[in-house]
Design a protein around this motif. Structure first.
Motif, PDB file in Angstrom:
ATOM      1  N   THR A   6       0.944  -1.160  -0.046  1.00  0.00           N
ATOM      2  CA  THR A   6      -0.245  -0.091   0.001  1.00  0.00           C
ATOM      3  C   THR A   6       0.974   1.273   0.033  1.00  0.00           C
ATOM      4  N   LEU A   7       0.676   2.220  -1.015  1.00  0.00           N
ATOM      5  CA  LEU A   7       1.298   3.383  -1.030  1.00  0.00           C
ATOM      6  C   LEU A   7       0.076   4.772  -0.422  1.00  0.00           C
ATOM      7  N   ASN A   8       0.603   5.524   0.157  1.00  0.00           N
ATOM      8  CA  ASN A   8      -0.018   6.497   0.504  1.00  0.00           C
ATOM      9  C   ASN A   8       0.391   7.987   0.065  1.00  0.00           C
ATOM     10  N   ILE A   9      -0.382   8.731  -0.607  1.00  0.00           N
ATOM     11  CA  ILE A   9      -0.121   9.896  -1.271  1.00  0.00           C
ATOM     12  C   ILE A   9      -1.002  10.960  -0.707  1.00  0.00           C
ATOM     13  N   GLN A  10      -0.554  12.191  -0.871  1.00  0.00           N
ATOM     14  CA  GLN A  10      -1.382  13.592  -0.649  1.00  0.00           C
ATOM     15  C   GLN A  10      -1.780  14.246  -1.772  1.00  0.00           C
ATOM     16  N   SER A  11      -2.853  14.406  -2.013  1.00  0.00           N
ATOM     17  CA  SER A  11      -3.113  15.263  -3.134  1.00  0.00           C
ATOM     18  C   SER A  11      -3.898  16.795  -2.863  1.00  0.00           C
ATOM     19  N   LYS A  12      -3.892  17.500  -4.075  1.00  0.00           N
ATOM     20  CA  LYS A  12      -4.269  18.641  -3.744  1.00  0.00           C
ATOM     21  C   LYS A  12      -5.783  18.817  -4.220  1.00  0.00           C
ATOM     22  N   GLY A  13      -6.329  17.770  -4.969  1.00  0.00           N
ATOM     23  CA  GLY A  13      -7.476  17.848  -5.496  1.00  0.00           C
ATOM     24  C   GLY A  13      -7.640  18.634  -6.841  1.00  0.00           C
ATOM     25  N   ASN A  14      -8.840  18.815  -7.436  1.00  0.00           N
ATOM     26  CA  ASN A  14      -9.009  19.552  -8.444  1.00  0.00           C
ATOM     27  C   ASN A  14      -8.087  19.325  -9.764  1.00  0.00           C
ATOM     28  N   CYS A  15      -8.171  17.996  -9.944  1.00  0.00           N
ATOM     29  CA  CYS A  15      -7.327  17.549 -11.117  1.00  0.00           C
ATOM     30  C   CYS A  15      -5.644  17.316 -10.971  1.00  0.00           C
ATOM     31  N   ASP A  16      -5.478  17.340  -9.658  1.00  0.00           N
ATOM     32  CA  ASP A  16      -3.965  17.247  -9.484  1.00  0.00           C
ATOM     33  C   ASP A  16      -3.530  15.878  -9.772  1.00  0.00           C
ATOM     34  N   MET A  17      -2.327  15.785 -10.578  1.00  0.00           N
ATOM     35  CA  MET A  17      -1.700  14.698 -11.063  1.00  0.00           C
ATOM     36  C   MET A  17      -0.625  14.400 -10.482  1.00  0.00           C
ATOM     37  N   VAL A  42      -6.143   2.824  -7.133  1.00  0.00           N
ATOM     38  CA  VAL A  42      -6.447   3.867  -6.469  1.00  0.00           C
ATOM     39  C   VAL A  42      -7.808   3.544  -5.661  1.00  0.00           C
ATOM     40  N   SER A  43      -7.909   3.770  -4.418  1.00  0.00           N
ATOM     41  CA  SER A  43      -9.228   3.634  -3.719  1.00  0.00           C
ATOM     42  C   SER A  43      -9.973   4.725  -3.398  1.00  0.00           C
ATOM     43  N   GLY A  44     -11.057   4.709  -4.029  1.00  0.00           N
ATOM     44  CA  GLY A  44     -11.958   6.165  -3.815  1.00  0.00           C
ATOM     45  C   GLY A  44     -12.589   6.167  -5.189  1.00  0.00           C
ATOM     46  N   SER A  45     -13.747   7.038  -5.212  1.00  0.00           N
ATOM     47  CA  SER A  45     -14.563   7.028  -6.490  1.00  0.00           C
ATOM     48  C   SER A  45     -14.476   8.354  -6.988  1.00  0.00           C
ATOM     49  N   THR A  46     -13.271   9.119  -6.622  1.00  0.00           N
ATOM     50  CA  THR A  46     -13.139  10.359  -7.339  1.00  0.00           C
ATOM     51  C   THR A  46     -11.754  10.610  -7.827  1.00  0.00           C
ATOM     52  N   ALA A  47     -10.925   9.505  -7.943  1.00  0.00           N
ATOM     53  CA  ALA A  47      -9.576   9.599  -8.409  1.00  0.00           C
ATOM     54  C   ALA A  47      -9.366   8.253  -9.438  1.00  0.00           C
ATOM     55  N   GLY A  48      -8.396   8.402 -10.283  1.00  0.00           N
ATOM     56  CA  GLY A  48      -8.172   7.376 -11.395  1.00  0.00           C
ATOM     57  C   GLY A  48      -6.717   7.110 -11.682  1.00  0.00           C
ATOM     58  N   ILE A  49      -6.205   5.998 -12.392  1.00  0.00           N
ATOM     59  CA  ILE A  49      -4.802   5.912 -12.563  1.00  0.00           C
ATOM     60  C   ILE A  49      -4.797   5.943 -14.138  1.00  0.00           C
ATOM     61  N   SER A  50      -3.599   6.131 -14.766  1.00  0.00           N
ATOM     62  CA  SER A  50      -3.376   6.207 -16.030  1.00  0.00           C
ATOM     63  C   SER A  50      -1.820   6.256 -16.318  1.00  0.00           C
ATOM     64  N   THR A  51      -1.251   6.303 -17.460  1.00  0.00           N
ATOM     65  CA  THR A  51       0.006   6.780 -17.976  1.00  0.00           C
ATOM     66  C   THR A  51       0.021   7.993 -18.784  1.00  0.00           C
ATOM     67  N   ASP A 123     -11.117  15.101  -7.275  1.00  0.00           N
ATOM     68  CA  ASP A 123     -11.933  15.647  -6.225  1.00  0.00           C
ATOM     69  C   ASP A 123     -11.769  17.119  -5.961  1.00  0.00           C
ATOM     70  N   ASN A 124     -12.806  17.807  -5.254  1.00  0.00           N
ATOM     71  CA  ASN A 124     -12.975  19.225  -5.242  1.00  0.00           C
ATOM     72  C   ASN A 124     -11.915  19.715  -3.945  1.00  0.00           C
ATOM     73  N   ARG A 125     -11.280  18.775  -3.494  1.00  0.00           N
ATOM     74  CA  ARG A 125     -10.530  19.368  -2.457  1.00  0.00           C
ATOM     75  C   ARG A 125      -9.280  18.381  -2.140  1.00  0.00           C
ATOM     76  N   PRO A 126      -8.410  18.689  -1.334  1.00  0.00           N
ATOM     77  CA  PRO A 126      -7.151  17.907  -1.151  1.00  0.00           C
ATOM     78  C   PRO A 126      -7.508  16.436  -0.377  1.00  0.00           C
ATOM     79  N   ARG A 127      -6.964  15.542  -0.779  1.00  0.00           N
ATOM     80  CA  ARG A 127      -7.281  14.177  -0.125  1.00  0.00           C
ATOM     81  C   ARG A 127      -6.028  13.408   0.125  1.00  0.00           C
ATOM     82  N   SER A 128      -6.103  12.391   0.781  1.00  0.00           N
ATOM     83  CA  SER A 128      -5.246  11.531   1.285  1.00  0.00           C
ATOM     84  C   SER A 128      -5.710  10.059   0.515  1.00  0.00           C
ATOM     85  N   ARG A 129      -4.685   9.651  -0.434  1.00  0.00           N
ATOM     86  CA  ARG A 129      -5.086   8.486  -1.316  1.00  0.00           C
ATOM     87  C   ARG A 129      -4.393   7.258  -1.117  1.00  0.00           C
ATOM     88  N   GLU A 130      -5.056   6.146  -0.818  1.00  0.00           N
ATOM     89  CA  GLU A 130      -4.238   4.805  -0.873  1.00  0.00           C
ATOM     90  C   GLU A 130      -4.198   4.288  -2.152  1.00  0.00           C
TER      91      GLU A 130
END
Length: 138
Positions: A6-17, A42-51, A123-130
């Motif tokens: 499991t990796l944990n990351i912090q995002s800023k939200g709003n299409c943060d890549m 990625v766990s959660g319904s407001t984030a995605g993964i790609s290349t 998402d429209n706010r910063p999030r902690s993502r697993e």
């Protein structure tokens, strides 16, 4: 053999890549599997993964594409029901998808020269993502 991480990351939200290529590379190098696949989810319904080629111009193009195709400033039924203003985030994430599978051989992922693994938080706010990483192979 299967290894789960499991990796944990912090995002800023709003299409943060966020480029997670180096973390995935490190986990593959440090495991006891030489050839196989890495499944990244990625766990959660407001984030995605790609290349993507992770460079400023394309990052900007990518963000602008989402605004053209799934704009923030139109009505969403989700927003009416929950009032959290992130209906667009759910639609964007469902289009992109939550997972990616990458083969690797001799501990080297089969990525192109300019291809990086990214997590996009819509998402429209910063999030902690697993990020769940499952490495399987021999």
């Amino acid at each position: 053999m299967i290894i789960n991480k499991t990796l944990n990351i912090q995002s800023k939200g709003n299409c943060d890549m966020i480029d997670i290529t180096s973390q995935i590379t490190k986990e593959i190098r440090n495991c006891n599997i030489n050839n196989g696949i890495a499944t990244i989810f990625v766990s959660g319904s407001t984030a995605g993964i790609s290349t993507i080629e992770y460079e400023d111009g394309l990052i900007s193009d990518f963000k602008n594409m989402w605004e053209r195709n799934v704009p923030q400033n139109i009505p969403y039924q989700h927003d009416r029901r929950w009032g959290d203003g992130n209906g667009h985030s759910h639609v964007r994430a469902s289009l992109l998808g939550p997972s990616l599978v990458i083969p690797f051989a001799d501990k080297k992922m089969a990525l192109g020269t300019w291809q990086q693994i990214i997590v996009i938080d819509f998402d429209n706010r910063p999030r902690s993502r697993e990020i769940f990483l499952q490495i399987s192979g021999e």
